[in-house]
Design a protein around this motif. Structure first.
Motif, short mmCIF file in Angstrom:
data_model
loop_
_atom_site.label_atom_id
_atom_site.label_comp_id
_atom_site.label_asym_id
_atom_site.label_seq_id
_atom_site.Cartn_x
_atom_site.Cartn_y
_atom_site.Cartn_z
N GLU A 41 0.71 -1.18 0.06
CA GLU A 41 0.18 0.10 0.06
C GLU A 41 0.96 1.28 0.00
O GLU A 41 1.34 1.50 0.81
CB GLU A 41 -0.91 0.13 1.19
CG GLU A 41 -1.78 -1.01 1.36
CD GLU A 41 -3.11 -1.15 0.36
OE1 GLU A 41 -3.22 0.00 0.02
OE2 GLU A 41 -3.50 -2.08 0.06
N ASN A 92 0.14 4.41 -0.03
CA ASN A 92 -0.50 5.55 0.83
C ASN A 92 0.14 5.21 2.18
O ASN A 92 0.58 6.20 3.05
CB ASN A 92 -1.77 5.60 0.91
CG ASN A 92 -2.45 6.86 1.72
OD1 ASN A 92 -1.82 7.77 1.63
ND2 ASN A 92 -3.38 6.68 2.66
N VAL A 93 0.00 3.99 2.45
CA VAL A 93 0.41 3.42 3.90
C VAL A 93 1.91 3.80 3.98
O VAL A 93 2.53 4.18 4.97
CB VAL A 93 0.01 2.03 4.36
CG1 VAL A 93 0.76 1.69 5.64
CG2 VAL A 93 -1.55 1.78 4.62
N LEU A 104 2.61 7.50 4.42
CA LEU A 104 2.33 8.10 5.92
C LEU A 104 3.35 7.50 7.01
O LEU A 104 3.71 8.25 7.98
CB LEU A 104 0.84 7.52 6.35
CG LEU A 104 -0.05 8.34 5.50
CD1 LEU A 104 -1.56 7.84 5.83
CD2 LEU A 104 -0.27 9.78 5.93
N ARG A 135 -3.40 9.56 11.36
CA ARG A 135 -3.63 9.48 9.89
C ARG A 135 -2.92 8.15 9.54
O ARG A 135 -3.45 7.25 8.73
CB ARG A 135 -2.73 10.62 8.97
CG ARG A 135 -3.80 11.79 9.34
CD ARG A 135 -3.24 12.81 8.19
NE ARG A 135 -1.78 13.18 8.42
CZ ARG A 135 -1.37 13.98 9.28
NH1 ARG A 135 -2.22 14.84 9.79
NH2 ARG A 135 -0.18 14.33 9.12
N GLU A 146 -5.31 5.08 10.59
CA GLU A 146 -6.61 5.11 9.76
C GLU A 146 -6.34 4.71 8.45
O GLU A 146 -7.14 3.81 8.00
CB GLU A 146 -7.19 6.62 9.72
CG GLU A 146 -7.72 7.19 11.35
CD GLU A 146 -8.03 8.51 10.80
OE1 GLU A 146 -7.87 9.38 9.80
OE2 GLU A 146 -8.96 8.98 11.72
N ALA A 147 -5.27 5.00 7.95
CA ALA A 147 -4.78 4.44 6.63
C ALA A 147 -4.53 2.96 6.75
O ALA A 147 -4.95 2.14 5.85
CB ALA A 147 -3.53 4.92 6.08
N THR A 195 -8.12 1.31 7.27
CA THR A 195 -8.84 1.14 5.84
C THR A 195 -8.55 0.19 4.84
O THR A 195 -8.96 -0.56 4.23
CB THR A 195 -8.78 2.60 5.33
OG1 THR A 195 -9.37 3.77 6.01
CG2 THR A 195 -9.34 2.73 3.84
#
Length: 249
Positions: free
Chosen positions: A131, A133-134, A137, A152, A155-156, A159
């Motif tokens: 992932e 985005n993970v 972050l 954040r 939450e990522a 999700t």
């Protein structure tokens, strides 16, 4: 009979035998007896004066249903179904005879198997690797750790875990649906990406479960699969849950 009414376990075709030595709910356990009307038989006992969902009674209820289903189709009642008296049971059997007989034909030779798909909680390394985005972050937290950045990131991750479990659940549903007579979606369960019951031929239930386990092993970084069954066919009785034919899934 007691003044507390009649506890109803199941509805069977007329002529079906009760399993010998089976104890019902209550303390002491109530004796089972048949109530016959036309082409149907209800399996009942005296209802306890104070009926509660005690573990012993819940297990007794389910054991009776499973033992009954060894000998033929069973229309199961949920725990706690109580009628005022035998006359009202007979009236219900008479008024719904056509519907009940059709349901019993549908359930003949079948069992229910329930599958619940949850996010795989021990797959953080896989989530980070797959992932973008993970990963982004997490690097931001490493460079400049603070409360909001950690929120954040959490939450990522949550999700991503839920999405991956949902995607795996859809693949599993596609894989298993051809092996079932019918499929019924269960109620929402907190944290569960998929809650589905399958109506499966009793003779094919071991192969069905093996296929589900093989899939779970191959996708363990995406989904945690919980398999329950064989179970009484609660989800495929019209008044107990939404039904869906295999062709309509």
């Amino acid at each position: 009979m007691t003044g507390s009414g009649v506890y109803v376990y199941a509805i069977l075709p007329a002529g079906a035998d009760l399993p010998p030595g089976t104890a019902g709910v209550g303390s002491p356990p109530a004796a089972l007896r048949p109530v016959r009307e036309g082409k149907l038989t209800a399996v009942v006992s005296d209802a306890p004066v104070q009926l509660r969902a005690r573990r012993r009674d819940l297990l007794a209820h389910q054991d009776i249903l499973l033992r009954l289903s060894d000998d033929g189709p069973v229309l199961p009642m949920r725990f706690g179904a109580v009628a005022p008296d035998e006359e009202s049971v007979r009236a219900q059997l008479a008024g719904s005879q056509t519907e009940h007989l059709a349901t019993l034909r549908d359930l003949d030779g079948a069992v229910e198997i329930n599958l619940k798909a949850f996010p795989a909680q021990d797959s953080l390394a896989s989530v980070v690797a797959e992932e973008k985005n993970v990963r982004r972050l997490r690097e931001a937290v490493r460079r400049r750790p603070d409360y909001e950045a950690n929120v954040r990131l959490g939450e990522a991750v949550a999700t991503a875990l839920a999405r991956r479990a949902g995607e795996a659940g859809k693949k599993l549903l596609h894989r298993l649906t051809p092996m079932a007579r019918a499929v019924a979606t269960g109620p929402e369960v907190h944290g569960c990406a998929l809650n589905v019951s399958f109506l499966v031929d009793r003779s094919a239930s071991d192969a069905f479960r093996a296929t589900a386990r093989t899939f779970a092993d191959a996708h363990r970084e995406h989904v945690e699969l919980r398999v329950a069954g064989p179970l009484p066919c609660y989800s495929f009785v019209p008044s107990h849950g939404r039904r869906a034919s295999v062709a309509g899934v």
